[in-house]
Design an enzyme around this catalytic site. Structure first.
Site, PDB file in Angstrom:
ATOM      1  N   ALA A  92       0.807  -1.220   0.000  1.00 50.90           N
ATOM      2  CA  ALA A  92       0.000   0.000   0.000  1.00 50.90           C
ATOM      3  C   ALA A  92       0.841   1.271   0.000  1.00 50.90           C
ATOM      4  O   ALA A  92       0.339   2.355  -0.294  1.00 50.90           O
ATOM      5  CB  ALA A  92      -0.940   0.009   1.201  1.00 50.90           C
ATOM      6  N   SER A  93       2.113   1.148   0.306  1.00 52.03           N
ATOM      7  CA  SER A  93       3.003   2.305   0.415  1.00 52.03           C
ATOM      8  C   SER A  93       3.441   2.811  -0.954  1.00 52.03           C
ATOM      9  O   SER A  93       4.065   2.078  -1.731  1.00 52.03           O
ATOM     10  CB  SER A  93       4.241   1.937   1.239  1.00 52.03           C
ATOM     11  OG  SER A  93       5.292   2.853   1.041  1.00 52.03           O
ATOM     12  N   ALA A  94       3.145   4.078  -1.248  1.00 44.27           N
ATOM     13  CA  ALA A  94       3.568   4.669  -2.518  1.00 44.27           C
ATOM     14  C   ALA A  94       5.090   4.655  -2.684  1.00 44.27           C
ATOM     15  O   ALA A  94       5.589   4.299  -3.764  1.00 44.27           O
ATOM     16  CB  ALA A  94       3.019   6.086  -2.653  1.00 44.27           C
ATOM     17  N   ARG A 115       6.185   1.272  -3.755  1.00 36.61           N
ATOM     18  CA  ARG A 115       5.787   0.957  -5.121  1.00 36.61           C
ATOM     19  C   ARG A 115       6.663   1.668  -6.152  1.00 36.61           C
ATOM     20  O   ARG A 115       6.887   1.141  -7.246  1.00 36.61           O
ATOM     21  CB  ARG A 115       4.308   1.301  -5.315  1.00 36.61           C
ATOM     22  CG  ARG A 115       3.399   0.299  -4.618  1.00 36.61           C
ATOM     23  CD  ARG A 115       1.934   0.572  -4.888  1.00 36.61           C
ATOM     24  NE  ARG A 115       1.356   1.483  -3.917  1.00 36.61           N
ATOM     25  CZ  ARG A 115       0.948   2.716  -4.152  1.00 36.61           C
ATOM     26  NH1 ARG A 115       1.072   3.238  -5.373  1.00 36.61           N
ATOM     27  NH2 ARG A 115       0.418   3.454  -3.211  1.00 36.61           N
TER      28      ARG A 115
END
Length: 222
Positions: free
Chosen positions: A10-12, A15
């Site tokens: 979920a962490s930008a 990613r």
């Protein structure tokens, strides 16, 4: 040997590392790190990264945190050329500026709007933070009026970092870019160029969006 990546989908920032690695062909050994459960506070993690944030990489004993530094390292160490992080001093300076903008303004201001709701029990959106966030969107819209991409005429790690952020914004609020057509067009263009975009970014962005929307729904019901 593959590079160990300690991450949360979920962490930008995590990613952005996953997208960059895929673009340069660097193999990652993905190690899910649940910061909510304290995985990042274990002694073996703190030995690698005293800041105890994510992402962190272990490249055969070389430890590095801070996603934008990791992205630059991956291009420098594994890229077949310097396309994603150009060596030309002026072009690289512009890429760096956009990376700092993403970290210190673009994503930071998003966090100031939504993180208090998601993590700190705030009961309403901060109007000042929301105004500042919208100003950050205007800044990127202006940058994209000067260049086709975030930092020039082709995709770089500046785009990758900003895409990780922007896709998170859209997953949180589907109308966030309604007044920013250049951002919308740029985001779609980048999606088409980033290798395995769905796997490396979109799934995680949607996971964050569900998390954020759940928190916002509780806020609206109060």
């Amino acid at each position: 040997m593959p590079i160990d990546l300690y991450y949360m989908e979920a962490s930008a920032p995590c990613r952005s590392v996953m997208m960059t690695a895929k673009m340069v062909g660097a193999e990652l050994n993905l190690k899910k790190t649940d910061v909510m459960a304290g995985d990042n506070m274990k002694p073996e993690y703190l030995k690698m990264n005293p800041q105890h944030n994510i992402p962190t990489i272990d490249d055969n004993g070389f430890y590095l945190n801070e996603s934008r530094a990791i992205c630059a390292y991956l291009v420098n160490a594994y890229g077949k050329d310097d396309t994603l992080y150009p060596k030309d001093a002026k072009v690289r300076a512009l890429v760096d500026q956009r990376l700092y903008f993403d970290m210190g303004v673009f994503y930071h201001r998003f966090g100031l709007v939504y993180y208090p709701i998601m993590f700190s029990g705030a009961t309403k959106l901060d109007e000042k933070a929301l105004k500042d966030f919208n100003e950050a969107l205007d800044f990127l819209e202006t940058f994209l009026g000067q260049n086709k991409y975030a930092a020039g005429d082709h995709l770089t790690i500046a785009d990758i970092a900003l895409v990780a952020s922007a896709s998170t914004f859209v997953a949180t609020n589907k109308t966030v870019f309604d007044k920013h057509p250049k951002i919308q067009a740029w985001l779609e263009m980048c999606k088409s160029e980033i290798t395995d975009y769905e796997e490396t970014n979109n799934q995680g962005a949607e996971a964050f969006g569900q998390w954020a929307q759940s928190a916002l729904a509780k806020l609206e019901s109060e």
